[in-house]
Structure formats: C-alpha cells, structure tokens
Design an enzyme around this catalytic site. Structure first.
Site, PDB file in Angstrom:
ATOM      1  N   GLU A 194       9.128 -13.999  -6.403  1.00  0.00           N
ATOM      2  CA  GLU A 194       9.991 -13.322  -5.413  1.00  0.00           C
ATOM      3  C   GLU A 194       9.234 -12.955  -4.138  1.00  0.00           C
ATOM      4  O   GLU A 194       9.843 -12.495  -3.168  1.00  0.00           O
ATOM      5  CB  GLU A 194      10.645 -12.080  -6.028  1.00  0.00           C
ATOM      6  CG  GLU A 194       9.708 -10.907  -6.335  1.00  0.00           C
ATOM      7  CD  GLU A 194       9.075 -10.988  -7.712  1.00  0.00           C
ATOM      8  OE1 GLU A 194       8.917 -12.113  -8.240  1.00  0.00           O
ATOM      9  OE2 GLU A 194       8.707  -9.930  -8.258  1.00  0.00           O
ATOM     10  N   GLU A 251      11.819   6.872   1.637  1.00  0.00           N
ATOM     11  CA  GLU A 251      12.600   6.782   0.400  1.00  0.00           C
ATOM     12  C   GLU A 251      12.541   8.117  -0.354  1.00  0.00           C
ATOM     13  O   GLU A 251      13.553   8.600  -0.884  1.00  0.00           O
ATOM     14  CB  GLU A 251      11.985   5.670  -0.453  1.00  0.00           C
ATOM     15  CG  GLU A 251      12.925   5.057  -1.432  1.00  0.00           C
ATOM     16  CD  GLU A 251      12.290   3.862  -2.123  1.00  0.00           C
ATOM     17  OE1 GLU A 251      11.083   3.599  -1.930  1.00  0.00           O
ATOM     18  OE2 GLU A 251      12.996   3.197  -2.873  1.00  0.00           O
ATOM     19  N   SER A 275       9.369   3.396  -6.558  1.00  0.00           N
ATOM     20  CA  SER A 275       9.712   3.114  -5.158  1.00  0.00           C
ATOM     21  C   SER A 275      10.009   1.631  -5.006  1.00  0.00           C
ATOM     22  O   SER A 275       9.414   0.788  -5.685  1.00  0.00           O
ATOM     23  CB  SER A 275       8.535   3.498  -4.261  1.00  0.00           C
ATOM     24  OG  SER A 275       8.724   2.959  -2.975  1.00  0.00           O
ATOM     25  N   GLU A 334       0.124 -10.482  -8.174  1.00  0.00           N
ATOM     26  CA  GLU A 334       1.226 -10.005  -7.330  1.00  0.00           C
ATOM     27  C   GLU A 334       1.600 -11.053  -6.285  1.00  0.00           C
ATOM     28  O   GLU A 334       2.783 -11.354  -6.069  1.00  0.00           O
ATOM     29  CB  GLU A 334       0.827  -8.701  -6.643  1.00  0.00           C
ATOM     30  CG  GLU A 334       1.931  -8.110  -5.789  1.00  0.00           C
ATOM     31  CD  GLU A 334       1.457  -6.901  -4.994  1.00  0.00           C
ATOM     32  OE1 GLU A 334       2.155  -5.892  -5.002  1.00  0.00           O
ATOM     33  OE2 GLU A 334       0.389  -6.972  -4.354  1.00  0.00           O
ATOM     34  N   CYS A 363      -8.422   2.240  -5.663  1.00  0.00           N
ATOM     35  CA  CYS A 363      -8.835   0.855  -5.404  1.00  0.00           C
ATOM     36  C   CYS A 363     -10.326   0.724  -5.090  1.00  0.00           C
ATOM     37  O   CYS A 363     -10.882  -0.370  -5.213  1.00  0.00           O
ATOM     38  CB  CYS A 363      -8.021   0.270  -4.253  1.00  0.00           C
ATOM     39  SG  CYS A 363      -6.245   0.383  -4.531  1.00  0.00           S
ATOM     40  N   CYS A 387       2.672   0.706  -5.167  1.00  0.00           N
ATOM     41  CA  CYS A 387       1.778  -0.200  -4.432  1.00  0.00           C
ATOM     42  C   CYS A 387       0.689  -0.810  -5.305  1.00  0.00           C
ATOM     43  O   CYS A 387      -0.020  -1.707  -4.860  1.00  0.00           O
ATOM     44  CB  CYS A 387       1.168   0.507  -3.227  1.00  0.00           C
ATOM     45  SG  CYS A 387       0.457   2.066  -3.668  1.00  0.00           S
ATOM     46  N   GLU A 442       7.805   4.184   1.806  1.00  0.00           N
ATOM     47  CA  GLU A 442       7.752   4.975   0.574  1.00  0.00           C
ATOM     48  C   GLU A 442       8.079   6.443   0.858  1.00  0.00           C
ATOM     49  O   GLU A 442       8.790   7.100   0.100  1.00  0.00           O
ATOM     50  CB  GLU A 442       6.357   4.843  -0.050  1.00  0.00           C
ATOM     51  CG  GLU A 442       6.389   4.792  -1.538  1.00  0.00           C
ATOM     52  CD  GLU A 442       5.081   4.284  -2.109  1.00  0.00           C
ATOM     53  OE1 GLU A 442       5.021   3.099  -2.463  1.00  0.00           O
ATOM     54  OE2 GLU A 442       4.122   5.062  -2.191  1.00  0.00           O
ATOM     55  N   LYS A 492      -3.915  -8.195  -7.563  1.00  0.00           N
ATOM     56  CA  LYS A 492      -3.225  -8.704  -6.370  1.00  0.00           C
ATOM     57  C   LYS A 492      -3.075 -10.231  -6.426  1.00  0.00           C
ATOM     58  O   LYS A 492      -2.202 -10.793  -5.769  1.00  0.00           O
ATOM     59  CB  LYS A 492      -3.986  -8.329  -5.092  1.00  0.00           C
ATOM     60  CG  LYS A 492      -4.082  -6.848  -4.854  1.00  0.00           C
ATOM     61  CD  LYS A 492      -2.805  -6.266  -4.311  1.00  0.00           C
ATOM     62  CE  LYS A 492      -2.955  -4.779  -4.013  1.00  0.00           C
ATOM     63  NZ  LYS A 492      -1.685  -4.090  -3.866  1.00  0.00           N
TER      64      LYS A 492
HETATM   65 FE1  SF4 Z   1      -4.158  -0.885  -8.656  1.00  0.00          FE
HETATM   66 FE2  SF4 Z   1      -6.758  -1.090  -9.163  1.00  0.00          FE
HETATM   67 FE3  SF4 Z   1      -5.496  -2.969  -7.782  1.00  0.00          FE
HETATM   68 FE4  SF4 Z   1      -5.941  -0.598  -6.670  1.00  0.00          FE
HETATM   69  S1  SF4 Z   1      -7.503  -2.062  -7.287  1.00  0.00           S
HETATM   70  S2  SF4 Z   1      -4.034  -1.740  -6.570  1.00  0.00           S
HETATM   71  S3  SF4 Z   1      -5.700   0.758  -8.421  1.00  0.00           S
HETATM   72  S4  SF4 Z   1      -5.157  -2.456  -9.924  1.00  0.00           S
END
Ligand code: SF4
Length: 430
Positions: free
Chosen positions: A254, A155, A206, A249, A415, A186, A152, A246
């Site tokens: 992909e 970039e 990014s 994600e 987070c 991220c 990151e 996550k």
């Molecule tokens: Fe985003 Fe919250 Fe997940 Fe951290 S905990 S990556 S701020 S959604």
C-alpha cells in the site's frame, strides 16, 4: 498490485519493492556463525526466534517484526540484514535517475561513529555533505517528521474535540471519533506487532504514516513538481535509516501513494505501472559501507553548509530519534491548537528518559473552548517493546480511559538504538 517494482520487474510475485522470497530475509541468522549462545532471544520483542542454549537459532519470519534488536545484540555477528547497497550503488551511476537520500534524525548522531567519530556526536552537515558527494540530492527526513507531527498532533486534537468537548461535524468526525487512547504509528515494528498480535488495538493507532513514508510520497509529488522539477518516475528515493523494520515498511504494497495520487490527479497516464514511494532503504551501517566503497569519510567533510529548501525543519522533527520525542513534539502542537498559546517552555521533560521501560505523565492543557479551564492529558511512553509493551496494553484493556496518548517505540531509547545503527561493543547497545 499490478506494475513494476524497484527491480523493474512486474507481476504478483512481488510485495511492494521486494521479491516475496526476499521479504523473508530482511533479518536472518547465519547458521554458520551462530554458536547457540541464546542472547538474541532475550532481545526479541515477539518471541520470533527458535532455539536454545547450544542450538543453532532460527527466525520465524511470520512472527518477526524486523526490528533488528537481535542483530545488534548478537555477540558473534551471526545475524544479518538484507542490504540494498549494491542496487543503490548501481542506480547512483545511472545519470537518467535522480537519487534522493532521506536521512532520519537518528543517523546524524551515529554515522560518524562508523568512521571513528565519537558515539552520539551530532554531525548533520558532515552527513549531508557526504551524501551529496555520493551523488544524492538530500531531502532531510526531519522535515517530513515535522509533517508527521502536524498529522498526528492534529488527529489527537480532533479526538479531544470529539470526545472531551463534544464537538461534531465533518471537520472533526472522521479522525475524532476513533477511540482513546491515541497510539503513535511511526514505528513500523510496533505497527506490525499490533497487526500480528494486538489487533484489538488497531482502531486506536494514529492514521499518520511514518516520516520516511511521508517523505517518499512528498518527494515524488510536491518536490518533483516544485523543487526538483522532474518526472516523478525519474526519482529513486532512498531512506537512510537507523531502522531495519523500515525495509519492511517501504515494501508494503500500500506504500505507493505517490503513484496513486499522480494517476488519480491525471499527472501520470492511467496505465503507468505502479511504483513504491520508497525505492530502497539503507541502514546507518549500509550508508557507511557505501561511503567506504567510494572512499568518502564524512569526518573529512565540511562542518558547515547552506541548507536547501528540502532541509527546512524544526526541533520537533529532530527529537523523533529518541524515546518520548514523538510524544513531546505532538504535545507541543496539541497544546498550541487547544490553548491558542505557545508553551512557555517547549521542553516537556517528563516524557523523556531512557531508564524506565514505561514513562507516565499528566500534562495540564488550558482549553480555549472551555474558557481556559484546564484538561489533564494523561500520557504514556513505552520505551522498548521488549520491556513495557505487554504491561501497557494490558492496562489499556482493563481501562481504556487510563491514558489519552501512548507513544510506542520498539527499540529501547528509541530509534537512536535502532537495529540498523552501528553495532556497539558487546553488551553496551543499551
Ligand atoms: Fe521503531 Fe526501532 Fe525502527 Fe525506531 S528504529 S522506528 S524504534 S523499530
């Protein structure tokens, strides 16, 4: 995409490692427990919850970014998150698999809280020792957070080279020509928010993947070959995360880059069924549940350990867990790359802070290519999408040059206050 998923089943009915129906249940409201207090709607960054005072509430899945902020705010425990605990427990018993745990920076300050430890107390060694006792090989996510910063930060430097210094050429063009401002990428809830509601911002994001996704890929390529010395298909990669987004994600179709790389490189036969980089995601609450099932209390684990080759990292990776941390880490890298000098004081405190929804700062960076002339990097940190995101995006739409670099973390404070963290007593989450 063709190929089997983490459930060992094949076919187009799957999205990444989740069944299509499951994707809709990452965060859901248990109507039995919902009393219609309407608290959750105040915490949702995308107005994805239907309902009003006294009515049973419901999440509109297409509008949800899966951040789980509603879950940790609900005073009646009516909001639930899908769980991989049963599946991970089963795979841990399978001696043919190598289970790799990838703990995020923020989990090491929250896990012990589930066992009566002090909230916020750093317990890295106890956490890692407990994960090993469960049967995992531990690959610390702080290490892949360092890699994210290299990507990151580089970039961002290329954008400065392209737009500010006017440099051109194959080294600079591909990443450099993307327009300012440079947004962090991220946080998967922010990425989904941008994809769904702010598509005009996508060229600014990014291209770096999140630390967890980089970790999954590296575990099944580099680590499989050099450290674990095993067939990558034996690895069952588990992210241990403060984040419910996550789960989404990791399931994105992909996110099978290790498989694509290994097949393209002829390290695996070309008819190898596709597999995801991350096989399962456990939140901090989930990993606590797994430890409880196995009778392991991290507070009883040794507070020391000798770090292995998959646990090497810097302080830059560690501060990813808090709002402003990704920005601070990237600026350190960019400062060095542009000035040729280390920062005298690595703490860039102006981008930190949990109290303001929007943090702005100007960081003067001496540019070596300009004979040391200073360039002012204008940065902005969005501390919680529910609070400052729309305002900052409106500012960008009016003036694309207002900021060079913007960090967006969906969760207020970053987070550490993610939707997968231990639930605090009502009203104290942040
Ligand atoms: Fe985003 Fe919250 Fe997940 Fe951290 S905990 S990556 S701020 S959604």
């Amino acid at each position: 995409l063709p190929g089997a998923n983490a459930h060992g089943e094949e076919g187009p009915a799957y999205v990444g490692n989740l069944r299509k129906g499951e994707l809709r249940g990452i965060i859901h409201i248990n109507k039995e427990n919902c009393v219609g207090c309407d608290t959750c709607r105040k915490f949702c960054p995308t107005d994805a919850i239907k309902g009003g005072l006294g009515a049973k509430h419901e999440i509109v899945d297409d509008a949800c970014v899966y951040c789980g902020q509603c879950l940790i705010a609900c005073p009646f425990n009516a909001i639930e998150q899908m769980s991989f605990v049963d599946e991970v427990e089963r795979v841990l018993d399978n001696k043919d698999r190598i289970c790799v745990a990838h703990p995020s920076p923020a989990v090491r300050v929250s896990l012990c809280e589930e066992f009566g430890g002090k909230p916020g107390e750093l317990s890295t060694e106890q956490m890692v020792n407990a994960l090993e006792r469960l049967g995992f090989v531990v690959y610390d996510c702080n290490s892949s957070a360092d890699q994210t910063i290299i990507e990151e930060g580089t970039e961002f430097v290329k954008k400065i080279q392209y737009w500010v210094l006017g440099e051109r050429g194959p080294e600079v063009d591909e990443q450099g020509k993307h327009p300012f401002p440079h947004f962090t990428s991220c946080c998967p809830a922010w990425v989904k928010n941008a994809e769904t509601y702010h598509a005009d911002m996508l060229p600014h994001l990014s291209t770096a993947k999140s630390p967890l996704q980089m970790g999954g890929t590296l575990a099944k390529t580099w680590a499989a070959k050099h450290i674990l010395k095993c067939d990558p298909r034996k690895i069952y990669f588990v992210s241990v995360t403060p984040c419910t987004a996550k789960i989404f994600e990791a399931a994105r179709p992909e996110m099978n880059t290790a498989w694509r790389y290994l097949v393209a490189n002829k390290d695996l036969p070309k008819d190898t069924p596709s597999f995801q980089d991350i096989d399962a995601s456990l939140t901090a609450r989930d990993i606590a549940e797994l430890l409880r099932r196995k009778g392991i209390n991290p507070l009883d684990m040794p507070k020391t350990r000798e770090r292995g080759p998959l646990e090497v990292y810097t302080g830059a990776g560690t501060i990813f867990g808090v709002s402003g941390g990704v920005m601070e880490a990237a600026l350190r890298t960019a400062y060095f790359a542009l000035s040729g000098e280390e920062l005298k004081n690595a703490d860039i405190e102006v981008v930190r802070g949990h109290n303001n929804a929007i943090v702005e700062a100007t960081i003067p960076v001496p540019i070596k290519a300009l004979g040391g002339k200073t360039f002012d990097v204008r940065v902005c940190v969005v501390n919680g999408a529910n609070q400052g995101l729309k305002e900052v995006l409106n500012r960008v739409r009016v003036d694309k040059n207002r900021y060079h670099f913007i960090e967006v973390m969906n969760c207020p404070g970053g987070c550490v206050n993610g939707g997968g963290q231990p639930v605090q007593p009502s009203g104290t989450a942040w």
